[in-house]
Design an enzyme around this catalytic site. Structure first.
Site, PDB file in Angstrom:
ATOM      1  N   CYS B 117       0.887  -1.161   0.000  1.00 12.95           N
ATOM      2  CA  CYS B 117       0.000   0.000   0.000  1.00 12.95           C
ATOM      3  C   CYS B 117       0.923   1.208   0.000  1.00 12.95           C
ATOM      4  CB  CYS B 117      -0.898  -0.004   1.236  1.00 12.95           C
ATOM      5  SG  CYS B 117      -1.745   1.566   1.476  1.00 12.95           S
ATOM      6  N   CYS B 120      -0.523   4.334   2.290  1.00 16.76           N
ATOM      7  CA  CYS B 120      -0.570   4.271   3.760  1.00 16.76           C
ATOM      8  C   CYS B 120      -0.106   2.890   4.177  1.00 16.76           C
ATOM      9  CB  CYS B 120      -1.954   4.637   4.309  1.00 16.76           C
ATOM     10  SG  CYS B 120      -3.357   3.908   3.450  1.00 16.76           S
ATOM     11  N   SER B 121      -1.034   2.027   4.612  1.00 17.83           N
ATOM     12  CA  SER B 121      -0.597   0.702   5.052  1.00 17.83           C
ATOM     13  C   SER B 121      -1.776  -0.259   5.018  1.00 17.83           C
ATOM     14  CB  SER B 121      -0.022   0.785   6.462  1.00 17.83           C
ATOM     15  OG  SER B 121      -0.963   1.397   7.316  1.00 17.83           O
ATOM     16  N   CYS B 122      -2.669  -0.118   4.027  1.00 20.39           N
ATOM     17  CA  CYS B 122      -3.853  -0.974   3.917  1.00 20.39           C
ATOM     18  C   CYS B 122      -3.439  -2.445   3.958  1.00 20.39           C
ATOM     19  CB  CYS B 122      -4.601  -0.692   2.620  1.00 20.39           C
ATOM     20  SG  CYS B 122      -5.204   0.997   2.524  1.00 20.39           S
TER      21      CYS B 122
END
Lengths: 143, 231, 103
Positions: B117, B120-122
């Site tokens: 991702c 962000c950090s999905c």
């Protein structure tokens, strides 16, 4: 803006040159170039493709405050105070120094606090007092 | 925590301002009625119970049960219920960060999938638990989309030129899990044995399962079979 | 979840609009102006441009698409192999038929 891959790379280089360790002296200059403005307003979290060197990929479990930050932010979303995309946008709003300078979950909890203030749900003085009270309480507990 | 020690025990980290800020925000939110302490406790119980072994289980079952695999690939969100994961939990509408659209990406002899991702950090928390620290770093986010083979090589994964490396940049509401191919040397293994070799990194796509590498335990060999023997 | 008629079909060639983004985006810079192929439809959702600012009730719903790019198209100095690809998702407002946008 990135009309071609070459221009995109150029923008990426300019944006990465703003990093705190190695940046142009920025002291509210009277005028800046359009190129610098493009780099300054580049949306921070959009890092895909920026050159970087290999680093060790470290493992680290969540510390208590990190897990609690995740939970607090999710509970605020669950009960309709904000949503996750707003959290991510607010992380961008922190600016480059804090976005890249804070630990991952410190970004989350910082913007959660700001969102409550922006909505008028808490005031900054109330937040400051609570922080001082919590710090004193935890310090006493641990001493 | 004991208060009789003259200094904090080693496992107790010093007070950080982040810890103070989190508790301050949480207490204010609860005092103002934005959410309840019980909400926090319920979400905590749910989050603490998340583990990638659910993803391992889904993969192992898919290897053994083609009908399950077909259901999983065609509707990941719904089929997760068969292994005890309801994407609508714990709130009734899913988690605020992960929503409810789950897709399984099947590796084939010609396609290797890997997730990142960049924005962000999905991450598919309901089936893989909390994301690893490295997955959330700007470094992984920067490089995986553009130098995937180099990054995979740093994880020890080298793929031949005729295998398509397909990077999935998870940037909207979907959450992904990679379903690796069943490795050689696992003939006759049961679901538990197979699940044990599907590590978290296999489900992200930065590793491949191997008959001789297990996540948490060495799979017990079925008696009188040679299926799990290393070559 | 709302059902909407998508403008693009699986197999369509699409170009990601190269628009200025202020403050926030979910459309990565490296996809801007690039052409790929629609490979899947996704459920309609509020566009992140609204969601990011807390505009939910009046947020704009649009179809979303999975778009597949060739890595050698995205990165002229790509060091992998010709077969490599990248998939990501775009809301309909970011896509136009291939060839229509500036490139």
């Amino acid at each position: 803006m990135a009309t071609t891959s070459t221009q995109y790379d150029q923008l990426q280089r300019q944006a990465s040159n703003l990093s705190p360790a190695d940046r142009l002296p920025l002291d509210s200059p009277y005028e800046i170039s359009n190129e610098l403005y493009d780099a300054l307003r580049k949306v921070l979290h959009d890092v895909g493709g920026q050159p970087d060197t290999p680093v060790p990929f470290t493992e680290k479990g969540e510390e208590d405050w990190e897990m609690n930050t995740y939970l607090t932010c999710e509970c605020l979303g669950w009960r309709g105070v904000w949503n996750s995309e707003e959290r991510r946008r607010r992380e961008n709003d922190l600016g480059a120094t804090q976005y890249f300078g804070l630990p991952y979950y410190a970004r989350w909890i910082t913007v959660a606090a700001k969102a409550l203030v922006d909505r008028g749900l808490i005031t900054t003085d109330e937040l400051g007092q609570k922080i001082d009270e919590v710090r004193t309480r935890l310090e006493r507990k641990r001493s | 925590m004991s208060t009789t020690h003259s200094h904090a025990p080693l496992e107790e980290s010093p007070l950080t301002e982040f810890e103070v800020l989190e508790l301050a925000v949480r207490e204010l939110a609860i005092e103002k009625g934005l959410f309840s302490a019980d909400d926090h406790r319920r979400f905590s119980e749910w989050a603490e119970a998340r583990t990638y072994t659910v993803g391992s289980r889904m993969t192992a079952r898919s290897w053994l049960d083609p009908a399950f695999k077909e259901r999983l690939l065609s509707n990941g969100t719904e089929t997760s219920k068969e292994v005890g994961v309801d994407w609508l939990q714990p709130t009734g509408q899913g988690t605020p960060s992960d929503y409810t659209f789950f897709y399984v990406l099947e590796n084939t002899p010609k396609v290797h999938n890997v997730i990142v991702c960049t924005l962000c950090s999905c991450y598919p928390r309901p089936v893989l638990g909390m994301s690893p620290d490295w997955y959330r770093t700007p470094n992984y986010r920067r490089r995986m989309v553009r130098w995937p083979r180099q990054v995979l090589a740093e994880f020890g994964l080298h793929l031949p030129p005729d295998v398509e490396v397909r990077v999935h940049d998870s940037n909207q509401k979907s959450r992904f899990m990679v379903m690796p191919m069943r490795p050689e040397g696992t003939d006759g293994w049961n679901e538990d044995q197979l699940a044990a070799i599907v590590t978290r990194d296999c489900l992200i796509g930065v590793a491949l399962p191997r008959a001789d590498v297990t996540a948490s335990q060495v799979p017990k060999q079925p008696k009188g079979r040679s299926g799990g023997k290393k070559r | 979840m709302k059902t909407m008629t998508p403008r693009f079909q699986v197999g369509d060639r699409v170009t990601v609009r190269d628009a200025t983004t202020m403050f926030h985006t979910r459309t990565q810079g490296f996809t801007r102006g690039q052409t790929g192929t629609v490979v899947e439809h996704r459920p309609a959702w509020i566009v992140p441009e609204d969601e990011a600012f807390g505009i939910m009730e009046n947020g704009r719903y649009t179809p979303f698409y999975v778009v597949r790019f060739k890595q050698t198209d995205l990165w002229p100095d790509y060091t992998g192999f010709e077969v490599d690809t990248l998939e990501t998702e775009c809301s309909e407002m970011w896509l136009e038929p291939a060839g229509k946008g500036k490139k």
